[in-house]
Write a protein that holds these residues in place. Sequence first.
Motif, mmCIF file in Angstrom:
data_model
loop_
_atom_site.group_PDB
_atom_site.id
_atom_site.type_symbol
_atom_site.label_atom_id
_atom_site.label_comp_id
_atom_site.label_asym_id
_atom_site.label_seq_id
_atom_site.Cartn_x
_atom_site.Cartn_y
_atom_site.Cartn_z
ATOM 1 N N GLU A 201 0.691 -1.105 -0.036
ATOM 2 C CA GLU A 201 0.003 0.025 -0.041
ATOM 3 C C GLU A 201 1.106 1.342 -0.081
ATOM 4 O O GLU A 201 0.668 2.043 -0.591
ATOM 5 C CB GLU A 201 -0.890 -0.109 1.159
ATOM 6 N N LEU A 202 1.838 1.160 0.951
ATOM 7 C CA LEU A 202 2.792 2.618 0.915
ATOM 8 C C LEU A 202 3.668 2.730 -0.267
ATOM 9 O O LEU A 202 4.176 3.830 -0.060
ATOM 10 C CB LEU A 202 3.591 2.370 2.295
ATOM 11 N N THR A 203 3.876 1.714 -1.056
ATOM 12 C CA THR A 203 5.007 1.993 -2.279
ATOM 13 C C THR A 203 3.915 1.817 -3.341
ATOM 14 O O THR A 203 4.444 1.879 -4.664
ATOM 15 C CB THR A 203 5.789 0.754 -2.229
ATOM 16 N N ALA A 204 2.615 2.112 -3.253
ATOM 17 C CA ALA A 204 1.632 1.957 -4.248
ATOM 18 C C ALA A 204 1.877 0.615 -5.543
ATOM 19 O O ALA A 204 1.882 0.914 -6.530
ATOM 20 C CB ALA A 204 1.826 3.219 -5.413
ATOM 21 N N MET A 215 12.796 -1.553 5.077
ATOM 22 C CA MET A 215 11.890 -0.446 5.608
ATOM 23 C C MET A 215 11.774 -0.457 7.170
ATOM 24 O O MET A 215 11.824 0.532 7.850
ATOM 25 C CB MET A 215 10.424 -0.482 5.060
ATOM 26 N N ALA A 216 11.559 -1.798 7.753
ATOM 27 C CA ALA A 216 11.509 -2.156 8.994
ATOM 28 C C ALA A 216 12.841 -1.664 9.675
ATOM 29 O O ALA A 216 12.735 -0.778 10.915
ATOM 30 C CB ALA A 216 10.933 -3.272 9.530
ATOM 31 N N GLY A 217 14.077 -1.400 9.052
ATOM 32 C CA GLY A 217 15.373 -1.450 9.554
ATOM 33 C C GLY A 217 15.474 0.116 9.753
ATOM 34 O O GLY A 217 15.929 0.629 10.911
ATOM 35 N N ARG A 218 14.995 0.980 8.741
ATOM 36 C CA ARG A 218 14.849 2.208 8.738
ATOM 37 C C ARG A 218 13.954 2.993 9.571
ATOM 38 O O ARG A 218 14.273 4.211 9.966
ATOM 39 C CB ARG A 218 14.909 2.786 7.003
ATOM 40 N N GLY A 219 12.878 2.464 9.987
ATOM 41 C CA GLY A 219 11.953 3.078 10.803
ATOM 42 C C GLY A 219 12.172 2.765 12.130
ATOM 43 O O GLY A 219 12.850 2.175 12.714
ATOM 44 N N ARG A 220 11.233 3.603 12.895
ATOM 45 C CA ARG A 220 11.096 3.100 14.418
ATOM 46 C C ARG A 220 9.623 2.955 14.879
ATOM 47 O O ARG A 220 8.782 3.385 14.074
ATOM 48 C CB ARG A 220 11.437 4.772 15.079
ATOM 49 N N VAL A 221 9.501 2.015 15.748
ATOM 50 C CA VAL A 221 8.119 1.781 16.162
ATOM 51 C C VAL A 221 7.361 3.006 16.700
ATOM 52 O O VAL A 221 7.890 3.820 17.544
ATOM 53 C CB VAL A 221 8.449 0.618 17.330
ATOM 54 N N HIS A 222 6.180 3.154 16.182
ATOM 55 C CA HIS A 222 5.372 4.172 16.749
ATOM 56 C C HIS A 222 4.555 3.736 18.114
ATOM 57 O O HIS A 222 3.835 2.637 17.798
ATOM 58 C CB HIS A 222 4.324 4.525 15.577
ATOM 59 N N ASP A 266 8.157 4.291 6.670
ATOM 60 C CA ASP A 266 8.987 3.114 7.395
ATOM 61 C C ASP A 266 8.528 2.738 8.639
ATOM 62 O O ASP A 266 8.739 1.706 9.309
ATOM 63 C CB ASP A 266 10.474 3.879 7.502
ATOM 64 N N ASP A 267 8.081 3.926 9.473
ATOM 65 C CA ASP A 267 7.709 3.737 10.889
ATOM 66 C C ASP A 267 6.529 2.855 10.973
ATOM 67 O O ASP A 267 6.289 1.815 12.122
ATOM 68 C CB ASP A 267 7.342 4.952 11.453
ATOM 69 N N VAL A 268 5.614 2.785 9.948
ATOM 70 C CA VAL A 268 4.215 1.975 10.005
ATOM 71 C C VAL A 268 4.898 0.415 9.760
ATOM 72 O O VAL A 268 4.374 -0.513 10.638
ATOM 73 C CB VAL A 268 3.628 2.410 8.917
#
Length: 387
Positions: A201-204, A215-222, A266-268
């Motif tokens: 969804e987020l990358t269309a 993506m998970a590695g770049r992001g932070r847990v919300h 990335d956070d999602v």
Amino acid sequence: MRVIGLMSGTSYDAIDAAAADLRFEGDELVLQPLGMLSRPYSPSLRSLLAAALPPASTSLAAVTELDTGVGQAFAEVAAQAVEQLCGGAADLIVSHGQTVFHWVDSGVVRGTLQLGQPAWIAEATGTTVVSDLRSRDVAAGGQGAPLVSLFDVLWLRGRTGTPVALNLGGIANITVVPPGGDPVAFDTGPANALIDAVVGELTAGRLAFDADGVMAGRGRVHSELFDRLLSEPYYARPAPKSTGKELFHLAYLADRMQGLPEIAPDDVVATVTALTARTVADAVKSHGGTEVIAAGGGIRNPALMHRLAWELGEVPLLNTDDLGLPSPAKESYAFAVLGFLTLHGLAGTVPSCTGARHASVLGSITPGRGGLPQTPAATFPTSLRLT
């Protein structure tokens, strides 16, 4: 007996085939892996599946088209496996089919539907096919899942401590094999189901999954979204229990995100990845697991495995390759074993794992061109050995 197991999981990205030589030696079931292969669904068939799966609505025409299309796709993979893995001749093919709906009502499974008409497989290969393995357990009051629990119990029984087999497919499930006690198995919650859906969804649609956990590695847990997701009542329900994409899908996630400020993509992804790790680790710890032996597509996601190892703490995290079983083929081998037992008139379920009233011989049999293979009388094995 040379047996081919066919499997496509809830991520519906590809059809996997694994061939094994299976035989009884006393009270042991001996499995010799002969190899595996995998073929992605065609883009058109995958689009048809995606359009028909929950929470979308569908029609009987679409279901019929899918039953034929999936059956033909499985038949092509089966024919390839017969030639490439079995030297042109297999004794049995076991087809899990493609799960399209798992009907759970107030914690009770009322029905389950796997498409992929087995007649296409029998016609293409001339080989007897065992299919529709889940329905008999459901009819006996069980969850119809996780059916791989029998394989896990036979394989891991006797290991030190309380080993836990983990499958990280679209949905995560575990089998707990305590020493001297009844084994337990259940779906812990989403694994790749939410991760893949969010990434797509987020990358269309540019990406179908979080390759290498980037993506998970770049992001932070919300933290607030994480807490909302953890409040899902399913996690607190006692085992046995099962779930699927009927619950864990994009609309489910969107509902939990209502009222929150915009969250970076990335956070999602990092948050839903952390959700899988936390819910799996909580399930393992609540049942006293002393080691986790993982398989499934999720083990190829370094971000998920790193987070899971962190959540497990002192509980070792292994994968089935460490024990001699190729992890990408584990479920296919498990279904090969279940069909092999069916052909011998032996039960393929563990009631304490599925919640059924009794163990059942699983599936329906579609004869090959030469009729059913002749099988000698056999007693139920007490263990499974890889060779």
